[in-house]
Design a protein around this motif. Structure first.
Motif, PDB file in Angstrom:
ATOM      1  N   VAL A   1       4.353   4.253   5.117  1.00  0.00           N
ATOM      2  CA  VAL A   1       5.156   4.700   4.148  1.00  0.00           C
ATOM      3  C   VAL A   1       4.780   5.681   3.014  1.00  0.00           C
ATOM      4  O   VAL A   1       3.469   5.716   2.874  1.00  0.00           O
ATOM      5  CB  VAL A   1       5.864   3.650   3.595  1.00  0.00           C
ATOM      6  N   LEU A   2       5.393   6.618   2.759  1.00  0.00           N
ATOM      7  CA  LEU A   2       4.952   7.569   1.607  1.00  0.00           C
ATOM      8  C   LEU A   2       5.119   6.960   0.301  1.00  0.00           C
ATOM      9  O   LEU A   2       6.426   6.493  -0.101  1.00  0.00           O
ATOM     10  CB  LEU A   2       5.825   8.825   1.930  1.00  0.00           C
ATOM     11  N   MET A   3       4.079   6.725  -0.434  1.00  0.00           N
ATOM     12  CA  MET A   3       4.370   5.992  -1.799  1.00  0.00           C
ATOM     13  C   MET A   3       3.450   6.435  -2.972  1.00  0.00           C
ATOM     14  O   MET A   3       2.343   6.954  -2.368  1.00  0.00           O
ATOM     15  CB  MET A   3       4.008   4.513  -1.735  1.00  0.00           C
ATOM     16  N   LYS A   4       3.975   6.257  -4.087  1.00  0.00           N
ATOM     17  CA  LYS A   4       2.965   6.589  -5.113  1.00  0.00           C
ATOM     18  C   LYS A   4       1.898   5.631  -5.303  1.00  0.00           C
ATOM     19  O   LYS A   4       2.350   4.355  -4.795  1.00  0.00           O
ATOM     20  CB  LYS A   4       3.916   6.519  -6.351  1.00  0.00           C
ATOM     21  N   GLY A   5       0.771   5.964  -5.808  1.00  0.00           N
ATOM     22  CA  GLY A   5      -0.225   4.818  -5.758  1.00  0.00           C
ATOM     23  C   GLY A   5      -0.002   3.679  -6.761  1.00  0.00           C
ATOM     24  O   GLY A   5      -0.269   2.614  -6.434  1.00  0.00           O
ATOM     25  N   ASN A   6       0.739   3.968  -7.868  1.00  0.00           N
ATOM     26  CA  ASN A   6       1.358   2.772  -8.722  1.00  0.00           C
ATOM     27  C   ASN A   6       2.301   1.984  -7.750  1.00  0.00           C
ATOM     28  O   ASN A   6       2.142   0.706  -7.995  1.00  0.00           O
ATOM     29  CB  ASN A   6       1.975   3.173  -9.697  1.00  0.00           C
ATOM     30  N   GLU A   7       3.093   2.449  -7.035  1.00  0.00           N
ATOM     31  CA  GLU A   7       4.081   1.676  -6.291  1.00  0.00           C
ATOM     32  C   GLU A   7       3.339   0.869  -5.300  1.00  0.00           C
ATOM     33  O   GLU A   7       3.639  -0.066  -4.728  1.00  0.00           O
ATOM     34  CB  GLU A   7       5.057   2.458  -5.798  1.00  0.00           C
ATOM     35  N   ALA A   8       2.187   1.501  -4.474  1.00  0.00           N
ATOM     36  CA  ALA A   8       1.146   0.676  -3.449  1.00  0.00           C
ATOM     37  C   ALA A   8       0.714  -0.353  -4.050  1.00  0.00           C
ATOM     38  O   ALA A   8       0.545  -1.244  -3.201  1.00  0.00           O
ATOM     39  CB  ALA A   8       0.512   1.888  -2.914  1.00  0.00           C
ATOM     40  N   VAL A   9       0.176  -0.447  -5.190  1.00  0.00           N
ATOM     41  CA  VAL A   9      -0.509  -1.532  -5.887  1.00  0.00           C
ATOM     42  C   VAL A   9       0.607  -2.636  -6.086  1.00  0.00           C
ATOM     43  O   VAL A   9       0.345  -3.829  -5.586  1.00  0.00           O
ATOM     44  CB  VAL A   9      -1.156  -1.000  -7.136  1.00  0.00           C
ATOM     45  N   ALA A  10       1.717  -2.185  -6.384  1.00  0.00           N
ATOM     46  CA  ALA A  10       2.600  -3.048  -6.695  1.00  0.00           C
ATOM     47  C   ALA A  10       3.239  -3.911  -5.483  1.00  0.00           C
ATOM     48  O   ALA A  10       3.258  -5.033  -5.247  1.00  0.00           O
ATOM     49  CB  ALA A  10       3.926  -2.479  -7.462  1.00  0.00           C
TER      50      ALA A  10
END
Lengths: 351, 73, 252
Positions: A5-14
Motif C-alpha cells: 500500500v502507498l503510505m506516508k511514513g508517519n502513517e506507516a509507523v501508526a
C-alpha cells in the motif's frame, strides 16, 4: 498474500504500531509528525484501541507511563521541540523500567527552529533524552518500509528489555510516500509482564512501579542492572547496512534519509573510479561500534554525512578509536543536501 | 479490661490523641522513651475509657486499636 | 467484642516516615478505609506524587505507581484508559497538584477522567523544607516568602475545589479538613463517596483535604490544628462544591 500500500511514513509507523498490538496512543499536534496522530485518531476507535490528544507533550508521555505501568502496549509521537518536553517523563519511564515506543519525526532546531527535516536531535536521542544514567534503544529507518518494520520491532525490543525505544525519523521520512508491505514478521519470544500495576485481584502481591531509590547503594545497583541490560543490547541488537564497503577506501557513514542521498553520491563516486562505500547504522543506540572499528582497519578515511552541524561524527571517532580520520559534511536548519554536494566532499577527501 | 491499645513503638508523641480524648485519660508518658525517641501516648485509666475511638481517629500513625465489650453477651 | 477502631487492611503494616503530628498519616488511613469499605483493594491502582507523600507506594497494599512531579493525573489517565474497570486514585500535595501539575489537574477534569484525586492542601512545600505553595495564605511566612506572602508580589492563593467545580467533567468536588474528629469523619465519608462516584463511572472526583505541616509551619501538632481551623478554613471553606449526583453545589 502480501499487498503493498502507498503510505506516508508517519502513517506507516501508526499502522505498524496498531498491527504490533499497540492499544493506546497519546499525542499532541506538532509538525511534521501530526499525521501520525491523525491516523491513530481515525483508526484506533475501529480497531480496539484508543487514541487520545493530551493537553501537552508532558501529559502525553506521562499517560504513556501510566498505560505502560498497567501493562498496555503504548506509543507516543512528536517532533523535536515536543520531544524536549517529554524528556522528564522519558527519564522516569527509563527509571521505572517501562516499555514503550516514542517516535521523533525530527525538524530543525534549536528552539522552535523550523519545520523541515533535520537530524539535529542525534545527541539528544542517543545520549540525553532525560536526566540520569540512561539510554533508549534508538532505531533509524531510511525508507517507509523500514519505518513499518522497525516500529513493529520497537515494541518487541521494548518488552524484551523493559526500556523505551525511539524511532528516530525526520520530516522527510514522515511526509514522503512509498509502497509498504505489512506482511507478518517473525514473532519474538516476549517475557511475561509480572511487574504490571493493574490491580492485584488478591491473587498476587502488590506491585510497585517506581523510579525513586533513596538509598545510594540501592540506586547504584539499579543503574548497574540497567547497564547490564544495555550491554546485552549492545551485544545482540546492533543493526546496520553496508553498500560497497568491501574494497572501499572512503566510507560514508549516514543514517535515515541522509543515507539514501549518500548512496547516490557513492554511486556517482564509483562512476568516477573513487572507491567509496556506505555504512548505514540502523540502530543509533546501540551504535555499530565494533563493525566501524573493524572497517577502520582497511578504510583510509570516513565521512559522516548528517543533517546537523556534526553529531554522529563523535560516535564514529569513538568507535574507531581515532585510527583513521573522520570528516563531517552536513546541512542543517531543514536544508537537504543534493548527492553532488556529498560527491564533492568524497572527491576532496579521496585526493 | 483494656479498650484502647497503644502500639507504643509506632507513637511519635504528637499528642493529638491527648487533645481528642473526651475523658482526658490519654497522656504522653514522660517517664518512658520509645525506640523512635518519643514519649509515647497511653491510656491512664482504662475504667474511664468509653471506647469512643476518638484518639484512634485523630492519630496520624495508626498507633491505637479500640475495642468495645459486646453488651449482649 | 466489637472492634471500634483498627488499622484498615488496605494500609500496609509499615510505620509512616512523616513528622510527628503530620496529618498525611490520617489521610492515608482514610483512603485505605474507603478501599476496605468498598472491598476494592485488588482492583485499585494508586499513584504516588512527588513531595512528602512520595513514599505513599510503601503504605498501601494495592498496586502503586510513582509519578513525576505534578503528572499524577496524566499517569492516572494512562492507567485508567488501559484499565477502565479498575479504580485509580492519585494522592497529591498542593505543589504537585496546584503548581507544577495545574494543567494535568484541569485537563483530567475537562476530560472527565473517571479517577479520584486526593488533594492534600497544607499551604506549604513540606519535603523541600517549607517553601511557599500555590495555596500558601496571604501573610503566611515560608522560607521563600520570608516576609509573608504578599498578593502584589507572590500572587493570591489558589482555591482548587472552586476552580475544579466549574469544569464540566468533574463529577464531585468536596473540601474537608482533618483538624478534629468530626471533620475527619466527614473526610472519610467524602473519600468513600469519591470512590463510589468512580465506581458508578460518573467522572472525576476530587477531595481537597486541609492538612497540617507542624514541622515547617513551626507549630506544635495541636497548634497546627488550630491554624487549620482559624486561618485555613476561612479562606478555604469546607463543603461540597460539586456533586452531579445531587445536581449543583451544597456549601456549608
Amino acid at each position: 498474500m502480501s499487498r503493498k500500500v502507498l503510505m506516508k511514513g508517519n502513517e506507516a509507523v501508526a499502522e505498524a504500531a496498531i498491527r504490533a498490538g499497540c492499544k493506546l496512543f497519546f499525542g499532541y499536534p506538532i509538525t511534521p509528525q501530526t499525521d501520525l496522530s491523525e491516523y491513530m485518531a481515525k483508526q484506533m476507535p475501529n480497531r480496539g484501541g484508543l487514541s487520545l490528544q493530551a493537553e501537552s507533550e508532558i501529559a502525553a508521555i506521562n499517560m504513556v507511563l501510566g498505560a505502560s505501568a498497567s501493562g498496555a502496549r503504548v506509543m507516543t509521537s512528536s517532533s523535536s521541540p515536543g520531544i524536549s518536553l517529554k524528556g522528564e517523563g522519558i527519564s522516569y519511564i527509563v527509571g521505572s523500567d517501562l516499555p514503550c515506543v516514542i517516535v521523533n519525526v525530527q525538524r530543525g532546531g534549536p528552539g522552535l527552529g523550523g519545520i523541515q527535516p533535520a537530524q539535529s536531535d542525534y545527541f539528544q536521542a542517543t545520549k540525553a533524552l532525560g536526566h540520569g544514567d540512561m539510554h533508549l534503544i534508538v532505531l533509524a529507518p531510511a525508507n517507509i518500509q523500514e519505518m513499518a518494520i522497525l516500529t513493529g520491532e520497537a515494541f518487541d525490543l521494548a518488552d524484551i528489555y523493559r526500556t523505551p525505544v525511539m524511532i528516530l525519523a525526520d520530516g522527510a521520512l514522515g511526509q514522503m510516500m512509498e509502497p509498504v508491505d505489512f506482511a507478518a514478521k517473525p514473532v519474538r519470544v516476549l517475557p511475561e509482564k509480572t511487574w504490571v500495576c493493574n490491580g492485584h485481584q488478591n491473587k498476587r502481591p502488590m506491585n510497585i512501579v517506581n523510579s525513586l531509590y533513596i538509598q545510594p547503594e540501592e540506586l547504584e545497583q539499579k543503574n548497574i542492572e540497567r547497564f547490564e541490560r544495555y550491554k546485552k543490547i549492545e551485544e545482540t541488537e546492533v543493526k546496520y547496512e553496508e553498500y560497497l564497503t568491501d574494497d572501499a577506501e572512503i566510507v560514508v557513514v549516514a543514517y535515515g534519509i541522509t543515507a539514501r542521498i549518500a548512496r547516490t553520491a557513492v554511486n556517482l563516486a564509483r562512476a568516477e573510479g573513487i572507491k567509496a562505500g556506505l555504512h548505514r547504522p540502523i540502530t543509533l543506540y546501540p551504535f555499530p561500534k565494533k563493525r566501524l572499528n573493524k572497517l577502520a582497519d582497511k578504510v583510509d578515511i570516513f565521512l559522516s554525512v548528517e543533517l546537523n552541524m556534526g553529531q554522529m561524527i563523535d560516535d564514529i571517532k569513538l568507535a574507531i578509536e581515532c585510527k583513521k580520520p573522520v570528516k563531517h559534511f552536513g546541512r542543517t536548519g531543514g536544508v537537504m543536501p543534493v548527492p553532488e554536494e556529498i560527491l564533492d566532499n568524497i572527491r576532496r577527501l579521496a585526493k | 479490661m483494656k479498650k484502647a491499645t497503644f502500639k507504643t513503638e509506632l507513637c511519635k508523641g504528637c499528642g493529638l490523641c491527648v487533645t481528642a480524648c473526651p475523658k482526658h485519660i490519654v497522656e504522653l508518658d514522660t517517664k518512658s522513651i520509645n525506640a523512635k525517641g518519643y514519649h509515647p501516648a497511653s491510656c491512664t485509666d482504662d475504667d474511664k475509657c468509653i471506647a469512643c475511638g476518638m484518639c484512634a481517629i485523630i492519630c496520624p500513625d495508626v498507633v491505637i486499636t479500640v475495642i468495645k465489650e459486646d453488651k449482649d453477651k | 467484642m466489637n472492634i471500634v477502631f483498627e488499622k484498615p487492611k488496605a494500609l500496609a503494616d509499615v510505620p509512616f516516615h512523616y513528622c510527628p503530628g503530620c496529618t498525611h498519616g490520617i489521610a492515608h488511613r482514610l483512603v485505605a478505609e474507603a478501599i476496605d469499605a468498598l472491598d476494592i483493594e485488588g482492583q485499585t491502582i494508586g499513584i504516588a506524587p512527588v513531595g512528602c507523600a512520595v513514599f505513599a507506594y510503601n503504605y498501601f497494599n494495592c498496586d502503586m505507581v510513582q509519578a513525576p512531579h505534578g503528572r499524577a493525573p496524566a499517569v492516572a489517565t494512562g492507567i485508567k484508559r488501559a484499565n477502565p474497570d479498575k479504580f485509580v486514585f492519585t494522592y497529591q500535595g498542593d505543589g504537585d497538584l496546584a503548581a507544577i501539575g495545574t494543567a494535568e489537574t484541569i485537563h483530567s477534569g475537562a476530560r472527565g477522567e473517571n479517577i479520584t484525586i486526593i488533594f492534600i492542601n497544607n499551604a506549604i512545600y513540606g519535603m523541600t523544607g517549607g517553601q511557599m505553595a500555590p495555596t500558601t495564605l496571604l501573610g503566611q511566612v515560608t522560607t521563600t516568602s520570608p516576609y509573608g506572602r504578599k498578593a502584589e508580589i507572590q500572587g493570591n492563593p489558589l482555591r482548587i475545589c472552586e476552580l475544579m467545580s466549574t469544569i464540566e467533567g468533574v463529577a464531585y468536588a468536596e473540601r474537608v479538613a482533618l483538624d478534629n474528629v468530626k471533620n475527619i469523619r466527614r473526610a472519610k465519608a467524602a473519600i468513600q463517596k469519591a470512590f463510589e462516584i468512580q465506581r458508578d463511572k460518573k467522572g472525576l472526583s476530587i477531595i481537597e483535604i486541609l492538612s497540617t505541616c507542624p514541622t515547617n509551619w513551626g507549630f506544635s501538632p495541636a497548634q497546627s490544628m488550630d491554624f487549620v481551623r482559624e486561618k485555613m478554613i476561612p479562606y478555604y471553606p469546607l463543603g461540597v462544591y460539586k456533586d452531579i449526583t445531587k445536581g449543583g453545589a451544597n456549601n456549608e
